[in-house]
Write an enzyme that holds these catalytic residues in place. Structure first.
Site, PDB file in Angstrom:
ATOM      1  N   THR A  98      16.921  40.524  40.156  1.00  0.00           N
ATOM      2  CA  THR A  98      17.549  41.500  41.049  1.00  0.00           C
ATOM      3  C   THR A  98      18.296  42.476  40.151  1.00  0.00           C
ATOM      4  O   THR A  98      19.297  42.113  39.529  1.00  0.00           O
ATOM      5  CB  THR A  98      18.534  40.834  42.025  1.00  0.00           C
ATOM      6  OG1 THR A  98      17.823  39.853  42.781  1.00  0.00           O
ATOM      7  CG2 THR A  98      19.139  41.863  42.980  1.00  0.00           C
ATOM      8  N   LYS A 173      15.355  45.150  48.221  1.00  0.00           N
ATOM      9  CA  LYS A 173      16.271  44.005  48.018  1.00  0.00           C
ATOM     10  C   LYS A 173      17.721  44.432  48.322  1.00  0.00           C
ATOM     11  O   LYS A 173      18.519  43.657  48.847  1.00  0.00           O
ATOM     12  CB  LYS A 173      16.132  43.500  46.577  1.00  0.00           C
ATOM     13  CG  LYS A 173      17.116  42.444  46.157  1.00  0.00           C
ATOM     14  CD  LYS A 173      16.818  41.050  46.694  1.00  0.00           C
ATOM     15  CE  LYS A 173      17.922  40.069  46.295  1.00  0.00           C
ATOM     16  NZ  LYS A 173      17.673  38.715  46.729  1.00  0.00           N
ATOM     17  N   LYS A 241      27.379  41.055  41.779  1.00  0.00           N
ATOM     18  CA  LYS A 241      26.479  41.824  40.903  1.00  0.00           C
ATOM     19  C   LYS A 241      25.530  42.662  41.772  1.00  0.00           C
ATOM     20  O   LYS A 241      25.353  43.864  41.550  1.00  0.00           O
ATOM     21  CB  LYS A 241      25.689  40.845  40.015  1.00  0.00           C
ATOM     22  CG  LYS A 241      24.778  41.464  38.982  1.00  0.00           C
ATOM     23  CD  LYS A 241      23.306  41.444  39.337  1.00  0.00           C
ATOM     24  CE  LYS A 241      22.705  40.080  39.494  1.00  0.00           C
ATOM     25  NZ  LYS A 241      21.295  40.097  39.868  1.00  0.00           N
TER      26      LYS A 241
END
Ligand SMILES: NC(=O)c1ccc[n+]([C@@H]2O[C@H](COP(=O)([O-])OP(=O)(O)OC[C@H]3O[C@@H](n4cnc5c(N)ncnc54)[C@H](OP(=O)(O)O)[C@@H]3O)[C@@H](O)[C@H]2O)c1
Length: 289
Positions: A98, A173, A241
């Site tokens: 990711t 995402k 994050k």
């Protein structure tokens, strides 16, 4: 059978590489920064390990990466011993990290310059999804490269989609994480309120999970939330994050994300409570402190 390199045998990468070997029947060479993990993977699954990402990628038809963040990804791809230094022309680099859409576009260009293809392919479904080989994979890149790679990706996926050009997988995402952030806060507030109201949370969820309030988070997390257990699952540090990537992209594209920004701050407070590695459902712990 294809020749595959897999870089990054963490919570996600270890079982994903395992499915490429066992279910996909491919010839898999692994690389992990901490060599002991690569050794135990080879012991468990067969295949071989390499000393550097570049060495693992030599002669591979498909190269997978699944590391932490943008910088980690750059170091295993375009660094001196990175996979692009070893990949042959025509090979496809598939990144399951990711990361930002920006680094995806950067790696797409770097791969193309070497006659290779690149697909950003972040995943959703967590550790259980990786272990059971039922991840959702959101891809960005060229259609021909995607169609070529798709049957290989299928070994660890239940749903694989091409969302658009390079970076579109990462952008998808981001949508996924935006949807989860607000939803988990809502679920935490619902459980918090129910407890204060003296309701039996088990009974409440049994009924409302079948109605319009139901969600994956509710089905899979309400029991542990109700018990105050958070020592498992997708870590708060990882979520922060991801939300940092989301909020940076939103500053660029002008999207208004007030709830996401607020929930990001709440996760900051959970980190201060000692919850860096707790599951993201620990937003409830913040309300109960
Ligand atoms: N865990 C989840 O539920 C989940 C769900 C969806 C997406 N993701 C995403 O998937 C990615 C991997 O997550 P994870 O849970 O598997 O993480 P993890 O268990 O911490 O594993 C990270 C892997 O990356 C390697 N790595 C990190 N930095 C590196 C560097 N600079 N150079 C070389 N190798 C490096 C680590 O090597 P070492 O073994 O040497 O540390 C390890 O193999 C992350 O981007 C995460 O956001 C995770």
């Amino acid at each position: 059978m294809a020749k595959i390199a897999f870089i990054g045998l963490g919570v996600m990468g270890y079982p994903m590489a395992g499915h490429l070997k066992a279910k996909g029947g491919h010839d898999v060479t692994v690389y992990n920064r901490t060599a002991a993990k690569a050794e135990s993977w080879v012991k468990q699954h067969g295949g071989q390990s390499a000393a550097t990402p570049a060495e693992a990628a030599r002669d591979a038809d498909f190269v997978f990466t699944c590391v932490g963040n943008d910088d980690d990804l750059r170091s295993v791809t375009i660094g001196p011993d990175g996979v692009l230094a070893g990949m042959k022309a025509g090979a496809v680099l598939i990144d399951n990290t990711t990361a930002s859409a920006e680094v995806a576009r950067e790696l797409y260009e770097a791969a193309k310059a070497r006659g290779c293809d690149f697909i950003d392919a972040p995943v959703s479904g967590g550790q259980a999804g990786a272990e059971n080989g039922v991840l959702t994979v959101m891809c960005g890149g060229d259609e021909a490269a995607f169609e070529h790679a798709r049957p290989v990706i299928d070994a660890y996926a239940r749903m694989v989609g091409l969302m658009g050009p390079a970076g579109a997988g990462q952008l998808t995402k981001m949508v996924n994480q935006i949807c989860i952030a607000g939803l988990v806060q809502g679920l935490a507030e619902g459980i918090h309120f129910g407890k204060k109201a003296g309701l039996d949370i088990e009974k409440v969820i049994e009924v409302i999970s079948k109605g319009a309030a139901g969600s994956w988070q509710m089905e899979n997390r309400y029991k542990t939330m109700n018990q105050g257990k958070y020592d498992f699952g997708f870590a708060v540090d990882w979520m922060r994050k991801d939300l940092d990537i989301v909020l940076s992209e939103a500053r660029r594209n002008g999207a208004a994300l007030p709830v996401t920004a607020l929930v990001d701050q709440f996760y900051g407070e959970v980190q201060k409570l000692g919850g860096k590695r707790w599951d993201t459902s620990s937003l409830l712990a913040r309300l109960e402190k």
